[in-house]
Design a protein around this motif. Structure first.
Motif, PDB file in Angstrom:
ATOM      1  N   VAL A  83      35.923  -3.963 -34.068  1.00  0.00           N
ATOM      2  CA  VAL A  83      35.117  -3.828 -32.846  1.00  0.00           C
ATOM      3  C   VAL A  83      33.737  -3.273 -33.190  1.00  0.00           C
ATOM      4  O   VAL A  83      32.713  -3.767 -32.692  1.00  0.00           O
ATOM      5  N   ASP A  84      33.704  -2.261 -34.033  1.00  0.00           N
ATOM      6  CA  ASP A  84      32.428  -1.644 -34.422  1.00  0.00           C
ATOM      7  C   ASP A  84      31.496  -2.648 -35.108  1.00  0.00           C
ATOM      8  O   ASP A  84      30.269  -2.526 -35.010  1.00  0.00           O
ATOM      9  N   ALA A  85      32.091  -3.623 -35.807  1.00  0.00           N
ATOM     10  CA  ALA A  85      31.276  -4.615 -36.523  1.00  0.00           C
ATOM     11  C   ALA A  85      30.425  -5.441 -35.563  1.00  0.00           C
ATOM     12  O   ALA A  85      29.373  -5.963 -35.952  1.00  0.00           O
ATOM     13  N   PHE A  86      30.866  -5.568 -34.310  1.00  0.00           N
ATOM     14  CA  PHE A  86      30.126  -6.351 -33.311  1.00  0.00           C
ATOM     15  C   PHE A  86      29.109  -5.506 -32.544  1.00  0.00           C
ATOM     16  O   PHE A  86      28.350  -6.041 -31.740  1.00  0.00           O
ATOM     17  N   GLU A  87      29.110  -4.214 -32.798  1.00  0.00           N
ATOM     18  CA  GLU A  87      28.203  -3.321 -32.067  1.00  0.00           C
ATOM     19  C   GLU A  87      26.744  -3.677 -32.362  1.00  0.00           C
ATOM     20  O   GLU A  87      26.375  -3.912 -33.515  1.00  0.00           O
ATOM     21  N   GLY A  88      25.957  -3.738 -31.338  1.00  0.00           N
ATOM     22  CA  GLY A  88      24.539  -4.063 -31.499  1.00  0.00           C
ATOM     23  C   GLY A  88      24.243  -5.546 -31.536  1.00  0.00           C
ATOM     24  O   GLY A  88      23.081  -5.936 -31.667  1.00  0.00           O
ATOM     25  N   THR A  89      25.273  -6.377 -31.417  1.00  0.00           N
ATOM     26  CA  THR A  89      25.063  -7.828 -31.395  1.00  0.00           C
ATOM     27  C   THR A  89      25.100  -8.310 -29.942  1.00  0.00           C
ATOM     28  O   THR A  89      25.486  -7.570 -29.027  1.00  0.00           O
ATOM     29  N   SER A  90      24.735  -9.555 -29.738  1.00  0.00           N
ATOM     30  CA  SER A  90      24.782 -10.131 -28.389  1.00  0.00           C
ATOM     31  C   SER A  90      26.128 -10.776 -28.085  1.00  0.00           C
ATOM     32  O   SER A  90      26.343 -11.295 -26.989  1.00  0.00           O
ATOM     33  N   THR A  91      27.059 -10.739 -29.033  1.00  0.00           N
ATOM     34  CA  THR A  91      28.378 -11.350 -28.842  1.00  0.00           C
ATOM     35  C   THR A  91      29.223 -10.527 -27.883  1.00  0.00           C
ATOM     36  O   THR A  91      29.331  -9.303 -28.033  1.00  0.00           O
ATOM     37  N   LYS A  92      29.826 -11.183 -26.938  1.00  0.00           N
ATOM     38  CA  LYS A  92      30.755 -10.525 -26.019  1.00  0.00           C
ATOM     39  C   LYS A  92      32.155 -10.646 -26.609  1.00  0.00           C
ATOM     40  O   LYS A  92      32.699 -11.736 -26.712  1.00  0.00           O
ATOM     41  N   LEU A  93      32.716  -9.516 -27.014  1.00  0.00           N
ATOM     42  CA  LEU A  93      34.013  -9.500 -27.683  1.00  0.00           C
ATOM     43  C   LEU A  93      35.127  -9.239 -26.679  1.00  0.00           C
ATOM     44  O   LEU A  93      35.008  -8.370 -25.812  1.00  0.00           O
ATOM     45  N   PHE A  94      36.224  -9.998 -26.812  1.00  0.00           N
ATOM     46  CA  PHE A  94      37.415  -9.812 -25.991  1.00  0.00           C
ATOM     47  C   PHE A  94      38.584  -9.459 -26.915  1.00  0.00           C
ATOM     48  O   PHE A  94      38.810 -10.127 -27.927  1.00  0.00           O
ATOM     49  N   LEU A  95      39.339  -8.427 -26.545  1.00  0.00           N
ATOM     50  CA  LEU A  95      40.576  -8.104 -27.258  1.00  0.00           C
ATOM     51  C   LEU A  95      41.737  -8.696 -26.477  1.00  0.00           C
ATOM     52  O   LEU A  95      41.931  -8.383 -25.298  1.00  0.00           O
ATOM     53  N   GLN A  96      42.512  -9.540 -27.123  1.00  0.00           N
ATOM     54  CA  GLN A  96      43.674 -10.160 -26.494  1.00  0.00           C
ATOM     55  C   GLN A  96      44.951  -9.461 -26.955  1.00  0.00           C
ATOM     56  O   GLN A  96      45.069  -9.051 -28.112  1.00  0.00           O
ATOM     57  N   SER A  97      45.898  -9.356 -26.056  1.00  0.00           N
ATOM     58  CA  SER A  97      47.154  -8.712 -26.398  1.00  0.00           C
ATOM     59  C   SER A  97      47.942  -9.548 -27.400  1.00  0.00           C
ATOM     60  O   SER A  97      47.738 -10.754 -27.535  1.00  0.00           O
ATOM     61  N   ILE A  98      48.848  -8.882 -28.097  1.00  0.00           N
ATOM     62  CA  ILE A  98      49.817  -9.567 -28.943  1.00  0.00           C
ATOM     63  C   ILE A  98      50.858 -10.203 -28.030  1.00  0.00           C
ATOM     64  O   ILE A  98      51.269  -9.612 -27.027  1.00  0.00           O
ATOM     65  N   LEU A  99      51.281 -11.399 -28.347  1.00  0.00           N
ATOM     66  CA  LEU A  99      52.264 -12.097 -27.525  1.00  0.00           C
ATOM     67  C   LEU A  99      53.678 -11.564 -27.784  1.00  0.00           C
ATOM     68  O   LEU A  99      53.971 -11.048 -28.869  1.00  0.00           O
ATOM     69  N   PRO A 100      54.566 -11.691 -26.809  1.00  0.00           N
ATOM     70  CA  PRO A 100      55.965 -11.337 -27.065  1.00  0.00           C
ATOM     71  C   PRO A 100      56.588 -12.299 -28.071  1.00  0.00           C
ATOM     72  O   PRO A 100      56.043 -13.375 -28.338  1.00  0.00           O
ATOM     73  N   VAL A 101      57.710 -11.899 -28.627  1.00  0.00           N
ATOM     74  CA  VAL A 101      58.467 -12.725 -29.578  1.00  0.00           C
ATOM     75  C   VAL A 101      59.823 -13.034 -28.953  1.00  0.00           C
ATOM     76  O   VAL A 101      60.376 -12.215 -28.218  1.00  0.00           O
TER      77      VAL A 101
END
Length: 235
Positions: free
Chosen positions: A145-163
């Motif tokens: 997440v920190d790697a995207f800081e200061g960029t114009s990219t909108k980052l989304f965190l997606q959940s892990i799927l069930p198994v």
């Protein structure tokens, strides 16, 4: 002395036979280079090191800049034909099978430098499979997440799927998936980014990955990818 010489000769003959048979086996399976590769692969933290580094090098040679979307993750992302769902947009797939949060962190700079409009990260099921400490997982995802800081990219965190343990086995418990998803949700909240709860859309009444969306209990089938994209479009 004569007996000693006979034993020595027998020992030498046996060693020559062993060396010869060993060379024959090595040649049959691909020669010395193959052997070196297998040693490197097993000493790597990646389960599938050759595939990881091959894909990573291919990604790094791409000249595409400012794509509309990039999907980052493990095999569940890797197998997706995301470009087909977004006609008129440039969509990159940065999934690598068997990858972990640490593996993504080690290659995330290539993604960040593309300056995509949106980036969707799904990672964690292989961390669970490989018994990654949950605090190490938190640290690695936070660094991504920190790697995207200061960029114009909108980052989304997606959940892990069930198994679906009935199909896949018990390498991954859904209780553990929920624990790791709690971490992902907290990281998203702490960093002011969007958390997308895909998990709730894919579980059946017993908390397992719904059989409608999988063949092996872990990966998605066509209906599964369609549901994934529909869920993203609805957020």
């Amino acid at each position: 002395m004569k007996k000693y010489k006979i034993l020595l000769m027998i020992s030498l003959v046996l060693n020559i036979l062993l060396i010869g048979s060993g060379s024959y086996v090595v040649n049959k399976i691909g020669g010395i280079d193959f052997g070196k590769t297998k040693v490197q692969a097993t000493s790597s933290p990646k389960k599938d090191a050759n595939y990881y580094f091959t894909k990573k090098s291919i990604f790094e040679q791409s000249t595409i800049q400012q794509p509309d979307k990039v999907f980052i993750g493990d095999s569940i992302t890797d197998y997706g034909e995301f470009q087909e769902y977004f006609s008129g947009e440039v969509v990159l797939n940065r999934g690598i099978r068997n990858d972990t949060a640490e593996g993504v962190l080690n290659r995330v700079d290539e993604v960040v430098e593309r300056n995509s409009a949106e980036a969707y990260l799904m990672i964690g099921v292989n961390d669970i499979r490989h018994d990654t400490d949950i605090q190490d997982f938190r640290k690695n995802v936070t660094a991504i997440v920190d790697a995207f800081e200061g960029t114009s990219t909108k980052l989304f965190l997606q959940s892990i799927l069930p198994v679906n343990n009935g199909l896949f086995g018990n390498d991954v418990s859904n209780e553990k998936v929920k624990e790791f998803n709690d971490v992902l949700q907290k990281i998203a909240y702490e960093n002011g980014i969007k958390y997308i709860d895909l998990h709730a859309h894919f579980e059946d009444e017993s908390g397992q990955l719904d059989k409608r969306y999988t063949v092996d209990g872990l990966h998605l089938n066509g209906e599964g990818y369609t549901l994934w994209i529909e869920t993203l479009n609805a957020t």
